[in-house]
Motif scaffolding. Structure first.
Motif, PDB file in Angstrom:
ATOM      1  N   TYR A  80       0.635  -1.286  -0.030  1.00 16.81           N
ATOM      2  CA  TYR A  80      -0.091  -0.008   0.174  1.00 16.81           C
ATOM      3  C   TYR A  80       0.962   1.336   0.114  1.00 16.81           C
ATOM      4  O   TYR A  80       0.655   2.282  -0.737  1.00 16.81           O
ATOM      5  CB  TYR A  80      -1.101   0.020   1.210  1.00 16.81           C
ATOM      6  CG  TYR A  80      -1.667   1.348   1.364  1.00 16.81           C
ATOM      7  CD1 TYR A  80      -2.577   1.634   0.635  1.00 16.81           C
ATOM      8  CD2 TYR A  80      -1.308   2.138   2.477  1.00 16.81           C
ATOM      9  CE1 TYR A  80      -3.452   2.945   0.853  1.00 16.81           C
ATOM     10  CE2 TYR A  80      -2.076   3.363   2.364  1.00 16.81           C
ATOM     11  CZ  TYR A  80      -2.814   3.865   1.688  1.00 16.81           C
ATOM     12  OH  TYR A  80      -3.598   5.046   1.936  1.00 16.81           O
ATOM     13  N   LEU A  81       1.760   1.197   0.940  1.00 15.58           N
ATOM     14  CA  LEU A  81       2.658   2.611   1.016  1.00 15.58           C
ATOM     15  C   LEU A  81       3.668   2.706  -0.510  1.00 15.58           C
ATOM     16  O   LEU A  81       3.510   3.830  -0.782  1.00 15.58           O
ATOM     17  CB  LEU A  81       3.663   2.353   2.301  1.00 15.58           C
ATOM     18  CG  LEU A  81       3.124   2.284   3.507  1.00 15.58           C
ATOM     19  CD1 LEU A  81       4.017   2.250   4.603  1.00 15.58           C
ATOM     20  CD2 LEU A  81       2.281   3.856   3.883  1.00 15.58           C
ATOM     21  N   PHE A  82       4.211   1.632  -0.988  1.00 16.19           N
ATOM     22  CA  PHE A  82       4.898   1.762  -2.018  1.00 16.19           C
ATOM     23  C   PHE A  82       3.894   2.469  -3.345  1.00 16.19           C
ATOM     24  O   PHE A  82       4.222   3.210  -4.032  1.00 16.19           O
ATOM     25  CB  PHE A  82       5.458   0.594  -2.586  1.00 16.19           C
ATOM     26  CG  PHE A  82       7.164   0.615  -1.705  1.00 16.19           C
ATOM     27  CD1 PHE A  82       8.075   1.460  -2.352  1.00 16.19           C
ATOM     28  CD2 PHE A  82       7.133  -0.572  -0.628  1.00 16.19           C
ATOM     29  CE1 PHE A  82       9.360   1.318  -1.518  1.00 16.19           C
ATOM     30  CE2 PHE A  82       8.440  -0.459   0.060  1.00 16.19           C
ATOM     31  CZ  PHE A  82       9.408   0.658  -0.437  1.00 16.19           C
ATOM     32  N   VAL A  95       7.344   3.601   9.549  1.00 24.32           N
ATOM     33  CA  VAL A  95       8.581   3.143   8.525  1.00 24.32           C
ATOM     34  C   VAL A  95       9.820   3.671   9.306  1.00 24.32           C
ATOM     35  O   VAL A  95       9.962   4.826   9.609  1.00 24.32           O
ATOM     36  CB  VAL A  95       8.316   3.926   7.210  1.00 24.32           C
ATOM     37  CG1 VAL A  95       9.556   4.115   6.473  1.00 24.32           C
ATOM     38  CG2 VAL A  95       7.030   3.550   6.413  1.00 24.32           C
ATOM     39  N   ILE A  96      10.794   2.621   9.207  1.00 28.34           N
ATOM     40  CA  ILE A  96      12.201   2.999   9.538  1.00 28.34           C
ATOM     41  C   ILE A  96      12.920   3.542   8.547  1.00 28.34           C
ATOM     42  O   ILE A  96      13.768   4.586   8.533  1.00 28.34           O
ATOM     43  CB  ILE A  96      12.709   1.866  10.331  1.00 28.34           C
ATOM     44  CG1 ILE A  96      11.919   1.579  11.605  1.00 28.34           C
ATOM     45  CG2 ILE A  96      14.366   2.388  10.701  1.00 28.34           C
ATOM     46  CD1 ILE A  96      12.473   0.355  12.052  1.00 28.34           C
ATOM     47  N   ARG A  97      13.070   2.593   7.445  1.00 29.06           N
ATOM     48  CA  ARG A  97      13.697   3.231   6.247  1.00 29.06           C
ATOM     49  C   ARG A  97      13.098   2.346   5.090  1.00 29.06           C
ATOM     50  O   ARG A  97      12.437   1.171   5.424  1.00 29.06           O
ATOM     51  CB  ARG A  97      15.365   2.519   6.272  1.00 29.06           C
ATOM     52  CG  ARG A  97      16.124   3.427   7.248  1.00 29.06           C
ATOM     53  CD  ARG A  97      17.542   2.803   7.265  1.00 29.06           C
ATOM     54  NE  ARG A  97      18.473   3.738   6.282  1.00 29.06           N
ATOM     55  CZ  ARG A  97      19.487   3.621   5.952  1.00 29.06           C
ATOM     56  NH1 ARG A  97      20.390   2.787   6.479  1.00 29.06           N
ATOM     57  NH2 ARG A  97      20.180   4.412   5.008  1.00 29.06           N
ATOM     58  N   ALA A  98      13.301   2.897   3.773  1.00 27.65           N
ATOM     59  CA  ALA A  98      12.814   2.043   2.841  1.00 27.65           C
ATOM     60  C   ALA A  98      13.564   2.495   1.607  1.00 27.65           C
ATOM     61  O   ALA A  98      14.463   3.513   1.382  1.00 27.65           O
ATOM     62  CB  ALA A  98      11.472   2.827   2.366  1.00 27.65           C
ATOM     63  N   ALA A  99      13.558   1.561   0.776  1.00 26.33           N
ATOM     64  CA  ALA A  99      14.723   1.741  -0.579  1.00 26.33           C
ATOM     65  C   ALA A  99      14.141   0.957  -1.732  1.00 26.33           C
ATOM     66  O   ALA A  99      13.344   0.057  -1.623  1.00 26.33           O
ATOM     67  CB  ALA A  99      16.058   1.058  -0.228  1.00 26.33           C
ATOM     68  N   GLU A 149      11.480   8.985   3.052  1.00 28.35           N
ATOM     69  CA  GLU A 149      10.657   9.953   3.237  1.00 28.35           C
ATOM     70  C   GLU A 149       9.301  10.006   2.281  1.00 28.35           C
ATOM     71  O   GLU A 149       8.354  10.491   2.610  1.00 28.35           O
ATOM     72  CB  GLU A 149      11.302  11.570   3.037  1.00 28.35           C
ATOM     73  CG  GLU A 149      12.365  11.760   3.982  1.00 28.35           C
ATOM     74  CD  GLU A 149      11.970  11.434   5.448  1.00 28.35           C
ATOM     75  OE1 GLU A 149      10.711  11.818   5.720  1.00 28.35           O
ATOM     76  OE2 GLU A 149      12.670  10.918   6.272  1.00 28.35           O
ATOM     77  N   ARG A 150       9.330   9.412   1.265  1.00 31.53           N
ATOM     78  CA  ARG A 150       8.171   9.170   0.482  1.00 31.53           C
ATOM     79  C   ARG A 150       7.375   8.470   1.122  1.00 31.53           C
ATOM     80  O   ARG A 150       6.168   8.651   1.069  1.00 31.53           O
ATOM     81  CB  ARG A 150       8.473   8.594  -1.165  1.00 31.53           C
ATOM     82  CG  ARG A 150       9.476   9.465  -1.885  1.00 31.53           C
ATOM     83  CD  ARG A 150       8.706  10.490  -2.832  1.00 31.53           C
ATOM     84  NE  ARG A 150       7.740   9.868  -3.739  1.00 31.53           N
ATOM     85  CZ  ARG A 150       7.860   9.801  -4.948  1.00 31.53           C
ATOM     86  NH1 ARG A 150       9.006  10.231  -5.469  1.00 31.53           N
ATOM     87  NH2 ARG A 150       6.952   9.299  -5.647  1.00 31.53           N
ATOM     88  N   LEU A 151       7.513   7.280   1.603  1.00 33.21           N
ATOM     89  CA  LEU A 151       6.604   6.404   2.370  1.00 33.21           C
ATOM     90  C   LEU A 151       6.261   7.034   3.575  1.00 33.21           C
ATOM     91  O   LEU A 151       4.928   6.723   3.972  1.00 33.21           O
ATOM     92  CB  LEU A 151       7.363   4.955   2.633  1.00 33.21           C
ATOM     93  CG  LEU A 151       7.134   3.903   1.556  1.00 33.21           C
ATOM     94  CD1 LEU A 151       7.505   4.249   0.168  1.00 33.21           C
ATOM     95  CD2 LEU A 151       7.560   2.725   1.937  1.00 33.21           C
ATOM     96  N   ARG A 152       7.105   7.680   4.320  1.00 30.56           N
ATOM     97  CA  ARG A 152       6.665   8.354   5.461  1.00 30.56           C
ATOM     98  C   ARG A 152       5.500   9.343   5.425  1.00 30.56           C
ATOM     99  O   ARG A 152       4.498   9.701   6.210  1.00 30.56           O
ATOM    100  CB  ARG A 152       7.795   8.778   6.346  1.00 30.56           C
ATOM    101  CG  ARG A 152       8.584   7.955   6.967  1.00 30.56           C
ATOM    102  CD  ARG A 152       9.749   8.757   7.618  1.00 30.56           C
ATOM    103  NE  ARG A 152      10.671   7.710   8.467  1.00 30.56           N
ATOM    104  CZ  ARG A 152      11.754   7.965   9.039  1.00 30.56           C
ATOM    105  NH1 ARG A 152      12.425   9.310   8.737  1.00 30.56           N
ATOM    106  NH2 ARG A 152      12.418   7.187   9.552  1.00 30.56           N
ATOM    107  N   ALA A 153       5.544  10.059   4.036  1.00 34.31           N
ATOM    108  CA  ALA A 153       4.533  11.043   3.724  1.00 34.31           C
ATOM    109  C   ALA A 153       3.309  10.338   3.538  1.00 34.31           C
ATOM    110  O   ALA A 153       2.253  10.953   4.126  1.00 34.31           O
ATOM    111  CB  ALA A 153       5.082  11.733   2.421  1.00 34.31           C
ATOM    112  N   VAL A 154       3.241   9.185   2.974  1.00 39.24           N
ATOM    113  CA  VAL A 154       1.848   8.451   2.768  1.00 39.24           C
ATOM    114  C   VAL A 154       1.469   8.165   4.164  1.00 39.24           C
ATOM    115  O   VAL A 154       0.140   8.143   4.691  1.00 39.24           O
ATOM    116  CB  VAL A 154       2.160   7.286   2.024  1.00 39.24           C
ATOM    117  CG1 VAL A 154       0.992   6.420   1.661  1.00 39.24           C
ATOM    118  CG2 VAL A 154       2.573   7.685   0.376  1.00 39.24           C
TER     119      VAL A 154
END
Length: 160
Positions: free
Chosen positions: A42-44, A109-113, A152-157
């Motif tokens: 969902y987040l991505f 979210v801690i980290r995403a890549a 940050e893109r995922l944290r915004a969602v």
């Protein structure tokens, strides 16, 4: 937050089920499984506008407007289990980019890549018993060539 100390096991499980149903009605979850994978998808997909594939699609979970195939993996780092091993990767040619996210205990979210498949397979080991590849989303992955930090893109969602 509700005080859960006075609740019975049945009441807590009913609350858990109700929360999952509400998340499904909001299209955050797609299955009745552990929410980690569905939340990652969902987040991505929301952050990047990707089209989610059917749950039964082999090798990838989403596609972007250019036809790039994404395998989406999430891992919840819990105080009782801090392993960063992602779920099994069964197909070596089913995706172009692995979208990986690490969550904390509370599913934040801690980290995403975004990780090119070539980087993923340089860092996997084959597990004969499961006929799959094992991949750990360790901090050094973010330093590999071609990897994009999208935290940050995922944290915004997540915060919307």
């Amino acid at each position: 937050m509700n005080d859960l100390n006075g609740k019975s096991i049945a009441e807590m499980l009913a609350l858990h089920a109700a929360i999952n149903e509400e998340l499904r009605s909001r299209d955050v979850l797609r299955s009745a499984n552990n929410p980690t994978g569905d939340l990652a998808e969902y987040l991505f997909c929301t952050a990047f506008g990707w089209e989610q594939e059917a749950n039964s699609k082999k090798g990838f979970d989403a596609v972007d407007s250019d036809g790039v195939r994404y395998q989406i993996k999430g891992r919840r780092l819990h105080r009782r289990n801090k392993s960063r091993q992602m779920s099994a990767i069964r197909s070596t040619d089913g995706f172009d980019i692995l979208a990986g996210v690490l969550f904390n205990d509370d599913f934040c979210v801690i980290r995403a890549a975004l990780i090119p498949a070539s980087v993923v397979f340089e860092r996997t080991s084959f597990v004969d018993y499961t006929k799959s590849h094992k991949f750990y989303l360790r901090d050094d992955v973010w330093d590999a060539a071609g990897v994009s930090d999208v935290t940050e893109r995922l944290r915004a969602v997540e915060q919307a």
